[in-house]
Design a protein around this motif. Structure first.
Motif, PDB file in Angstrom:
ATOM      1  N   MET A   1       5.151 -12.639  19.493  1.00 29.26           N
ATOM      2  CA  MET A   1       5.630 -11.414  18.883  1.00 29.26           C
ATOM      3  C   MET A   1       5.457 -10.284  19.892  1.00 29.26           C
ATOM      4  O   MET A   1       4.440 -10.161  20.537  1.00 29.26           O
ATOM      5  N   SER A   2       6.467  -9.432  20.028  1.00 24.56           N
ATOM      6  CA  SER A   2       6.363  -8.359  21.004  1.00 24.56           C
ATOM      7  C   SER A   2       5.665  -7.145  20.388  1.00 24.56           C
ATOM      8  O   SER A   2       5.772  -6.883  19.199  1.00 24.56           O
ATOM      9  N   ALA A   3       4.969  -6.438  21.247  1.00 22.72           N
ATOM     10  CA  ALA A   3       4.235  -5.251  20.799  1.00 22.72           C
ATOM     11  C   ALA A   3       5.201  -4.090  20.620  1.00 22.72           C
ATOM     12  O   ALA A   3       6.279  -4.060  21.200  1.00 22.72           O
ATOM     13  N   SER A   4       4.803  -3.148  19.801  1.00 23.54           N
ATOM     14  CA  SER A   4       5.629  -1.958  19.625  1.00 23.54           C
ATOM     15  C   SER A   4       4.785  -0.730  19.905  1.00 23.54           C
ATOM     16  O   SER A   4       3.560  -0.784  19.942  1.00 23.54           O
ATOM     17  N   ARG A   5       5.462   0.356  20.121  1.00 19.83           N
ATOM     18  CA  ARG A   5       4.769   1.611  20.357  1.00 19.83           C
ATOM     19  C   ARG A   5       5.513   2.731  19.664  1.00 19.83           C
ATOM     20  O   ARG A   5       6.668   2.590  19.293  1.00 19.83           O
ATOM     21  N   SER A   6       4.846   3.835  19.505  1.00 22.85           N
ATOM     22  CA  SER A   6       5.448   4.985  18.841  1.00 22.85           C
ATOM     23  C   SER A   6       6.046   5.918  19.877  1.00 22.85           C
ATOM     24  O   SER A   6       5.446   6.178  20.912  1.00 22.85           O
ATOM     25  N   VAL A   7       7.237   6.396  19.555  1.00 21.58           N
ATOM     26  CA  VAL A   7       7.941   7.331  20.428  1.00 21.58           C
ATOM     27  C   VAL A   7       8.342   8.519  19.561  1.00 21.58           C
ATOM     28  O   VAL A   7       8.797   8.349  18.433  1.00 21.58           O
ATOM     29  N   THR A   8       8.186   9.702  20.098  1.00 20.04           N
ATOM     30  CA  THR A   8       8.579  10.908  19.375  1.00 20.04           C
ATOM     31  C   THR A   8       9.936  11.368  19.880  1.00 20.04           C
ATOM     32  O   THR A   8      10.143  11.517  21.088  1.00 20.04           O
ATOM     33  N   VAL A   9      10.864  11.547  18.937  1.00 21.35           N
ATOM     34  CA  VAL A   9      12.197  12.044  19.269  1.00 21.35           C
ATOM     35  C   VAL A   9      12.411  13.356  18.535  1.00 21.35           C
ATOM     36  O   VAL A   9      11.776  13.621  17.508  1.00 21.35           O
ATOM     37  N   LYS A  10      13.314  14.161  19.050  1.00 22.83           N
ATOM     38  CA  LYS A  10      13.590  15.456  18.456  1.00 22.83           C
ATOM     39  C   LYS A  10      15.057  15.509  18.048  1.00 22.83           C
ATOM     40  O   LYS A  10      15.942  15.274  18.862  1.00 22.83           O
ATOM     41  N   LEU A  11      15.286  15.784  16.756  1.00 19.78           N
ATOM     42  CA  LEU A  11      16.636  15.924  16.233  1.00 19.78           C
ATOM     43  C   LEU A  11      16.745  17.277  15.553  1.00 19.78           C
ATOM     44  O   LEU A  11      16.009  17.552  14.603  1.00 19.78           O
ATOM     45  N   LEU A  12      17.637  18.098  16.051  1.00 14.68           N
ATOM     46  CA  LEU A  12      17.809  19.464  15.544  1.00 14.68           C
ATOM     47  C   LEU A  12      16.465  20.181  15.408  1.00 14.68           C
ATOM     48  O   LEU A  12      16.123  20.711  14.350  1.00 14.68           O
ATOM     49  N   ASP A  13      15.716  20.144  16.472  1.00 15.55           N
ATOM     50  CA  ASP A  13      14.430  20.846  16.593  1.00 15.55           C
ATOM     51  C   ASP A  13      13.337  20.320  15.656  1.00 15.55           C
ATOM     52  O   ASP A  13      12.311  20.963  15.484  1.00 15.55           O
ATOM     53  N   LYS A  14      13.555  19.169  15.055  1.00 14.52           N
ATOM     54  CA  LYS A  14      12.538  18.554  14.209  1.00 14.52           C
ATOM     55  C   LYS A  14      12.103  17.248  14.865  1.00 14.52           C
ATOM     56  O   LYS A  14      12.945  16.462  15.303  1.00 14.52           O
ATOM     57  N   GLU A  15      10.784  17.034  14.935  1.00 13.52           N
ATOM     58  CA  GLU A  15      10.274  15.846  15.601  1.00 13.52           C
ATOM     59  C   GLU A  15      10.059  14.702  14.614  1.00 13.52           C
ATOM     60  O   GLU A  15       9.616  14.907  13.488  1.00 13.52           O
ATOM     61  N   TYR A  16      10.401  13.500  15.098  1.00 17.23           N
ATOM     62  CA  TYR A  16      10.219  12.274  14.317  1.00 17.23           C
ATOM     63  C   TYR A  16       9.500  11.265  15.200  1.00 17.23           C
ATOM     64  O   TYR A  16       9.856  11.086  16.368  1.00 17.23           O
ATOM     65  N   THR A  17       8.498  10.602  14.656  1.00 17.54           N
ATOM     66  CA  THR A  17       7.802   9.544  15.370  1.00 17.54           C
ATOM     67  C   THR A  17       8.363   8.216  14.885  1.00 17.54           C
ATOM     68  O   THR A  17       8.356   7.925  13.687  1.00 17.54           O
ATOM     69  N   ILE A  18       8.847   7.446  15.854  1.00 13.18           N
ATOM     70  CA  ILE A  18       9.536   6.199  15.538  1.00 13.18           C
ATOM     71  C   ILE A  18       8.896   5.063  16.311  1.00 13.18           C
ATOM     72  O   ILE A  18       8.568   5.202  17.485  1.00 13.18           O
ATOM     73  N   SER A  19       8.727   3.943  15.651  1.00 11.34           N
ATOM     74  CA  SER A  19       8.181   2.760  16.291  1.00 11.34           C
ATOM     75  C   SER A  19       9.317   1.982  16.947  1.00 11.34           C
ATOM     76  O   SER A  19      10.390   1.830  16.358  1.00 11.34           O
ATOM     77  N   CYS A  20       9.067   1.517  18.173  1.00 13.64           N
ATOM     78  CA  CYS A  20      10.074   0.708  18.851  1.00 13.64           C
ATOM     79  C   CYS A  20       9.374  -0.330  19.722  1.00 13.64           C
ATOM     80  O   CYS A  20       8.215  -0.148  20.104  1.00 13.64           O
ATOM     81  N   PRO A  21      10.066  -1.423  20.038  1.00 13.03           N
ATOM     82  CA  PRO A  21       9.463  -2.457  20.878  1.00 13.03           C
ATOM     83  C   PRO A  21       9.148  -1.922  22.271  1.00 13.03           C
ATOM     84  O   PRO A  21       9.865  -1.054  22.781  1.00 13.03           O
ATOM     85  N   ASP A  22       8.082  -2.451  22.871  1.00 11.69           N
ATOM     86  CA  ASP A  22       7.766  -2.085  24.248  1.00 11.69           C
ATOM     87  C   ASP A  22       8.970  -2.358  25.124  1.00 11.69           C
ATOM     88  O   ASP A  22       9.638  -3.383  24.996  1.00 11.69           O
ATOM     89  N   GLY A  23       9.267  -1.428  26.009  1.00 11.64           N
ATOM     90  CA  GLY A  23      10.379  -1.589  26.925  1.00 11.64           C
ATOM     91  C   GLY A  23      11.682  -1.022  26.405  1.00 11.64           C
ATOM     92  O   GLY A  23      12.661  -0.939  27.142  1.00 11.64           O
ATOM     93  N   ALA A  24      11.737  -0.634  25.131  1.00 12.53           N
ATOM     94  CA  ALA A  24      12.971  -0.112  24.543  1.00 12.53           C
ATOM     95  C   ALA A  24      12.927   1.406  24.391  1.00 12.53           C
ATOM     96  O   ALA A  24      13.827   1.991  23.803  1.00 12.53           O
TER      97      ALA A  24
END
Length: 97
Positions: A1-24
């Motif tokens: 199973m591959s590990a995932s990490r949290s990435v913060t993205v910004k959409l219209l000046d609002k931040e969202y923390t999203i989990s994604c697979p390592d390397g993606a």
């Protein structure tokens, strides 16, 4: 199973923390940038108000683009297959005659 990490993205000046697979992470950030651009374009028209409505319109527009691109690709593949089939038919006919 591959590990995932949290990435913060910004959409219209609002931040969202999203989990994604390592390397993606780079792909996720590029996708978020594209979505943010589409959402900004919609917001800037002034015709649609509210983050949720803007997000839905952006999703619908992007889905339409995707479907249109798929149809164009299908058409290109069909044309190429037809062209190859014609070449094969010509080659077989040349061998016979």
């Amino acid at each position: 199973m591959s590990a995932s990490r949290s990435v913060t993205v910004k959409l219209l000046d609002k931040e969202y923390t999203i989990s994604c697979p390592d390397g993606a992470e780079a792909e996720l950030l590029a996708s978020a940038d594209y979505l943010n651009e589409k959402m900004r374009d919609i917001r800037n028209t002034g015709k649609i108000v509210g983050l949720e409505r803007i997000a839905v319109m952006a999703a619908l527009n992007m889905s339409h683009e995707l479907m249109k691109n798929k149809e164009e690709q299908r058409h290109v593949v069909e044309m190429n297959l037809r062209r190859i089939s014609n070449k094969i038919d010509r080659a077989l006919n040349d061998k016979k005659g």
